[in-house]
Design a protein around this motif. Structure first.
Motif: not given
Ligand code: TMP
Ligand code: ASP
Length: 240
Positions: A227-228, A231, A237-238
């Motif tokens: 996820r990082e 990002r 944004d999520s």
């Protein structure tokens, strides 16, 4: 464009035919394997995250003039690509020693490599993707000397582009694996994927590993690392 019959299933992706023989749809899976599939698991959300990261990297490379198989991101886990004839070589580019290179030569992980090392491995799960040199690749009929030279140049150019782009986003590109194919017209085209599955990415400041090594080495925080990377490379944004 809709997907038709499945053409191929790999460890992390499935390839589907479409109504157009020159187009395939690739589906990115959450399945993760390591050590030639001796270790297996699932990384929740990986398919969608890798599809988004790979799409962004292919768009960046296309904009810089690198021919890639990428055409569009169709849905969270699907990508539309050009149908190619895949060259059965994995092209590994290494800026620092890590993984199998550090083990093979008995050097510390993180050792800076100058010049950057570009290696060929035979794309064969049954044989464990063994490394091979130019003479072996030519003698085995896998690629001509001209094709090897073209792959070397393209891989080196991709490294320069990705390294700078990632560093601007706080990621050091330690090493990565590329695959190439040839188009029906015979041109060399970058294929496969560019994601935390196929790249080693370390945080520029802390050296924290933000890639599949977290899964390979049971470091924990696997999903958070993917996820990082999303990002930093796709959107703050999520994701999904
Ligand atoms: P290695 O150090 O294990 O040989 O891996 C070098 C790079 O290639 C690393 O970024 C992970 C990537 N890689 C793949 O994408 N697929 C593979 O099957 C292997 C062995 C490595
Ligand atoms: N994906 C490969 C496998 O399952 C290797 C790896 O990425 O470590 O063997």
């Amino acid at each position: 464009m809709r997907r038709l019959e499945q053409r191929y299933e790999g460890k992390a992706k499935r390839v589907y035919a479409t109504a157009d023989p020159e187009r395939f749809i690739i589906e990115y899976k959450d399945d993760a394997t390591a050590f030639n599939a001796r270790k297996r698991g699932v990384i929740a959300g990986k398919g969608a995250l890798n599809n988004a990261v790979a799409s962004a990297m292919f768009e960046l490379l296309e904009a810089a003039g690198v021919p890639t198989h990428y055409l569009a991101r169709l849905s969270p886990c699907e990508q539309l690509v050009k149908a190619l004839s895949i060259i059965p070589l994995e092209v590994v580019v290494r800026n620092r020693a890590a993984g199998s290179f550090a083990r093979r030569y008995g050097v510390a992980e993180g050792l800076a490599l100058n010049p950057t090392v570009i290696e060929w491995c035979l794309k064969s799960d049954a044989l464990g993707d063994p490394p091979l040199n130019d003479a072996a690749a030519v003698a085995l009929g896998l690629a001509s000397p001209e094709l090897l030279a073209a792959m070397f140049e393209l891989a080196s150019g991709v490294n320069d582009l990705l390294r700078e782009h990632l560093l601007d986003r706080g990621l050091e590109l330690i090493d990565f694996k590329l695959e190439f194919g040839t188009s029906p017209e015979g041109g060399l085209v970058l294929a496969d994927e560019i994601s935390p599955d196929t790249c080693r990415l370390w945080d520029r400041e802390t050296g924290e590993k933000l890639d599949k090594d977290r899964f390979r080495q049971d470091l924990g925080g696997v999903e958070a690392a993917y996820r990082e990377v999303y990002r930093r490379l796709v959107s703050a944004d999520s994701p999904f």
